[in-house]
Design a protein around this motif. Structure first.
Motif, short mmCIF file in Angstrom:
data_model
loop_
_atom_site.label_atom_id
_atom_site.label_comp_id
_atom_site.label_asym_id
_atom_site.label_seq_id
_atom_site.Cartn_x
_atom_site.Cartn_y
_atom_site.Cartn_z
N ILE A 61 20.47 -17.76 -46.49
CA ILE A 61 19.93 -17.85 -47.85
C ILE A 61 18.86 -18.93 -47.82
O ILE A 61 19.11 -20.04 -47.37
N PHE A 62 17.64 -18.57 -48.24
CA PHE A 62 16.55 -19.53 -48.39
C PHE A 62 16.37 -19.77 -49.88
O PHE A 62 16.27 -18.81 -50.65
N ARG A 63 16.33 -21.00 -50.30
CA ARG A 63 16.12 -21.37 -51.71
C ARG A 63 14.68 -21.84 -51.86
O ARG A 63 14.33 -22.94 -51.44
N ALA A 64 13.84 -21.01 -52.46
CA ALA A 64 12.41 -21.29 -52.57
C ALA A 64 12.10 -21.96 -53.90
O ALA A 64 12.55 -21.50 -54.96
N GLN A 142 12.92 -21.54 -59.33
CA GLN A 142 13.59 -21.54 -58.03
C GLN A 142 14.20 -20.17 -57.81
O GLN A 142 14.83 -19.61 -58.70
N THR A 143 14.04 -19.64 -56.61
CA THR A 143 14.55 -18.30 -56.31
C THR A 143 15.25 -18.31 -54.96
O THR A 143 14.71 -18.82 -53.98
N ASP A 144 16.44 -17.73 -54.92
CA ASP A 144 17.17 -17.57 -53.67
C ASP A 144 16.81 -16.22 -53.05
O ASP A 144 16.66 -15.22 -53.76
N VAL A 147 18.03 -13.67 -46.30
CA VAL A 147 17.07 -13.50 -45.21
C VAL A 147 17.82 -12.97 -43.99
O VAL A 147 18.80 -13.58 -43.54
N VAL A 148 17.38 -11.82 -43.50
CA VAL A 148 17.91 -11.24 -42.28
C VAL A 148 16.94 -11.65 -41.17
O VAL A 148 15.74 -11.36 -41.26
N ASP A 149 17.47 -12.33 -40.17
CA ASP A 149 16.62 -12.99 -39.19
C ASP A 149 17.22 -12.82 -37.80
O ASP A 149 18.36 -12.37 -37.64
N ARG A 150 16.48 -13.23 -36.80
CA ARG A 150 16.92 -13.17 -35.42
C ARG A 150 17.28 -14.58 -34.95
O ARG A 150 16.58 -15.54 -35.25
N MET A 151 18.38 -14.68 -34.23
CA MET A 151 18.77 -15.94 -33.61
C MET A 151 19.01 -15.66 -32.13
O MET A 151 19.67 -14.68 -31.79
#
Length: 173
Positions: A61-64, A142-144, A147-151
């Motif tokens: 989760i990214f909080r922008a 503020q918006t959450d 995020v689907v990402d690669r690790m």
């Protein structure tokens, strides 16, 4: 000085296709769970890369924080080893800034889109691997974002500053 002023255009699957996938409700759903749930299948693919070593898909989760407009753009980033999907948790508008470029972002190809949630559903995006994009550009509040990402192994983040001779400004209008 080379000045570029960008205003957003509607975020559509066709306009965004060179950069990735638009993720929103569309097409005919598959009915599941005894007919109580509509499944909109394979709205976007996740790329994890093909380098040696373990990699996996992760969810963050990214909080922008909201951005003030007009705004100067000084850099872009990309993820060479995997795609990255951003799915907002509400229908508040946000901006999506992308461009083309092999080794560095090409400012002459910048495209600015507005995801405004006014369509059939909330709009998210999946950036293709190697797609130059700007970090999150939340508007209004503020918006959450899920995020689907690669690790995994390898450097999956490149950030490049634009040359000082280029002035890039975006505005919401």
């Amino acid at each position: 000085m080379n000045k570029i002023h960008l205003t957003p255009e509607p975020l559509t699957p066709e306009a965004f296709a060179p950069f990735g996938d638009l993720v929103e409700v569309g097409g005919k759903p598959i009915m599941i769970n005894e007919g109580t749930t509509e499944r909109y299948h394979r709205l976007s693919d996740v790329t994890l890369g093909s380098e040696t070593g373990a990699s996996m898909g992760i969810i963050n989760i990214f909080r922008a924080q909201p951005r003030s407009m007009p705004m100067n753009i000084t850099m872009m980033e990309r993820h060479p080893l995997g795609s990255q999907a951003f799915l907002p948790t509400n229908d508040r508008p946000y901006l999506v800034l992308v461009c083309l470029g092999d080794h560095a972002p090409d400012p002459t190809t910048l495209k600015l889109f507005i995801a405004d949630g006014s369509g059939p559903s909330v709009q998210g995006v999946t950036y293709k691997a190697n797609c130059w994009h700007h970090p999150l550009l939340a508007l209004d509040e503020q918006t959450d974002f899920w995020v689907v990402d690669r690790m995994g192994s390898g450097n999956n983040l490149e950030e490049v500053d634009f040359d000082a001779s280029v002035s890039i400004t975006i505005d919401r209008r």
